[in-house]
Design a protein around this motif. Structure first.
Motif, PDB file in Angstrom:
ATOM      1  N   CYS A   1       0.865  -1.315  -0.095  1.00  0.00           N
ATOM      2  CA  CYS A   1      -0.092  -0.156  -0.060  1.00  0.00           C
ATOM      3  C   CYS A   1       0.741   1.154  -0.009  1.00  0.00           C
TER       4      CYS A   1
ATOM      5  N   GLN B   1      -5.161   3.317  -4.691  1.00  0.00           N
ATOM      6  CA  GLN B   1      -3.675   3.221  -5.123  1.00  0.00           C
ATOM      7  C   GLN B   1      -3.525   3.792  -6.358  1.00  0.00           C
TER       8      GLN B   1
ATOM      9  N   GLN C   1      -6.961   3.436   1.197  1.00  0.00           N
ATOM     10  CA  GLN C   1      -6.254   4.297   0.427  1.00  0.00           C
ATOM     11  C   GLN C   1      -6.385   3.896  -1.094  1.00  0.00           C
TER      12      GLN C   1
ATOM     13  N   ILE D   1      -0.630  -6.050   0.111  1.00  0.00           N
ATOM     14  CA  ILE D   1      -2.145  -6.000  -0.315  1.00  0.00           C
ATOM     15  C   ILE D   1      -1.931  -7.014  -1.642  1.00  0.00           C
TER      16      ILE D   1
ATOM     17  N   TYR E   1      -7.672  -0.565  -4.007  1.00  0.00           N
ATOM     18  CA  TYR E   1      -7.780  -0.028  -2.728  1.00  0.00           C
ATOM     19  C   TYR E   1      -6.863  -0.708  -1.608  1.00  0.00           C
ATOM     20  N   CYS E   2      -6.433  -0.328  -0.452  1.00  0.00           N
ATOM     21  CA  CYS E   2      -5.969  -0.885   0.503  1.00  0.00           C
ATOM     22  C   CYS E   2      -6.755  -1.556   1.496  1.00  0.00           C
TER      23      CYS E   2
END
Length: 366
Positions: A3, A24, A22, A10, A16-17
């Motif tokens: 991430c 990406q 968050q 991930i 997204y994380c």
């Protein structure tokens, strides 16, 4: 993958994380440099279709060849690959004559008959480059044609026509640049138009029993162009009301009302006789060339007038000069003569009826 915010591991390709949420960064696809000899594609934002494709110089041994401009990179790549596989596109070797034929089929439908004749006449000036592939046409070729013009108006028309032909070629992805845009109009010395003198007009009146002379006198006192006079039919003549409907060329000039000067009743008699004599419906069923020789030149010879500097169009300039000297209002003269560039005030706010125009023409007399 890690991430970009919290650094935790991930799944690869995650948008997204899973831990911090968050988003990406999406990786932009990489466009690798094309191999040597496979052509060039690049973006030039000055153009509406900014992606330009060029074939490699090694393909034909004459320097790289322009293929076309495209809306997207993928379109440009497809065109380049098709070019490399199948050779030049259908219109690649189109000559200027091919473009003229393509352009005229469309453009001539939107302009007047007189404009078509004008363009067709000006096209003859391009005879030395008509068979030249349009992709090889340059500013120097067009400039030479423009320089050969004998008047500014002719030069302007040649440049305008070349501009439209080049634009047509650009629209079909044959050329990238409109070279006519760089042509310069040379300076021309303005020549004073020769008009009929008072003595010459009097000489015409002395021979006014002859139809050629009558025709010239009508043009002098109405401002009709040669082509306009030749187009007149019996249906255009309104002798009881005292006017003729005719005209061509511009929107302001077409189908305009031209009063016959009330103080010159002989003109009405001429026209009435022509209407009675015609068997075709046209007052002068002649070609422009025949009119020049059998009517205009014949009239000058009958009246013993030296022809130097005089043309059928001289009658129109004579009419304008006579009208101005007689005190006809500019806005009335402009409506009668049919000029397209008269002042906005006269065109939009001053409304002349037939009666007023006839009253203005009453100011002209022999």
């Amino acid at each position: 993958m890690l991430c970009i915010k919290c650094g935790k591991s991930i799944a690869d390709g995650s948008a997204y994380c899973n831990y911090c949420g968050q988003k990406q960064n999406a990786k932009k696809p990489k466009y690798h440099k094309r191999e040597s000899g496979s052509g060039t594609i690049y973006q030039d934002k000055r153009y509406k279709k900014p992606w330009l494709a060029w074939a490699p110089s090694s393909k034909y041994g004459k320097g790289r060849q322009y293929i076309g401009c495209y809306a997207t990179r993928n379109e440009a790549r497809a065109a380049l690959e098709d070019f490399m596989k199948n050779g030049r596109p259908e219109l690649y070797n189109a000559t200027l004559a091919d473009i003229y034929e393509m352009w005229s089929k469309i453009h001539f439908n939107s302009v007047s008959y007189s404009a078509v004749k004008l363009y067709s006449s000006m096209w003859k000036r391009f005879k030395n480059v008509q068979d030249l592939p349009v992709r090889e046409l340059r500013t120097a070729h067009i400039q030479e044609i423009v320089n050969s013009a004998t008047s500014k108006s002719a030069a302007d028309i040649i440049k305008a026509m070349a501009t439209m032909l080049c634009k047509c070629a650009m629209e079909n992805d044959i050329v990238q640049k409109n070279y006519a845009d760089f042509v310069k109009i040379p300076k021309f010395e303005k020549k004073e138009k020769r008009i009929f003198t008072a003595e010459e007009i009097e000489s015409l009146w002395k021979c006014s029993d002859q139809k050629p002379v009558q025709a010239v006198l009508l043009m002098i006192y109405t401002g009709f162009r040669r082509g306009e006079l030749l187009a007149l039919t019996v249906a255009d003549v309104h002798l009881r009301e005292g006017y003729i409907v005719g005209g061509e060329k511009t929107e302001a000039g077409r189908n305009r009302i031209v009063p016959i000067p009330p103080n010159i009743p002989e003109l009405k008699e001429f026209v009435q006789q022509w209407c009675s004599d015609t068997g075709t419906g046209r007052l002068f069923p002649l070609t422009p060339a025949k009119f020049r020789s059998d009517v205009f030149d014949a009239a000058l010879e009958i009246a013993h007038i030296a022809p130097e500097g005089l043309t059928p169009h001289s009658t129109r300039h004579t009419f304008a000069s006579l009208s101005s000297a007689a005190g006809i209002k500019p806005e009335s003269l402009q409506k009668i003569i049919g000029h397209a560039n008269y002042a906005t005030t006269a065109e939009v706010y001053i409304h002349q009826d037939i009666t007023k125009l006839i009253e203005e023409m009453r100011k002209i007399s022999r």
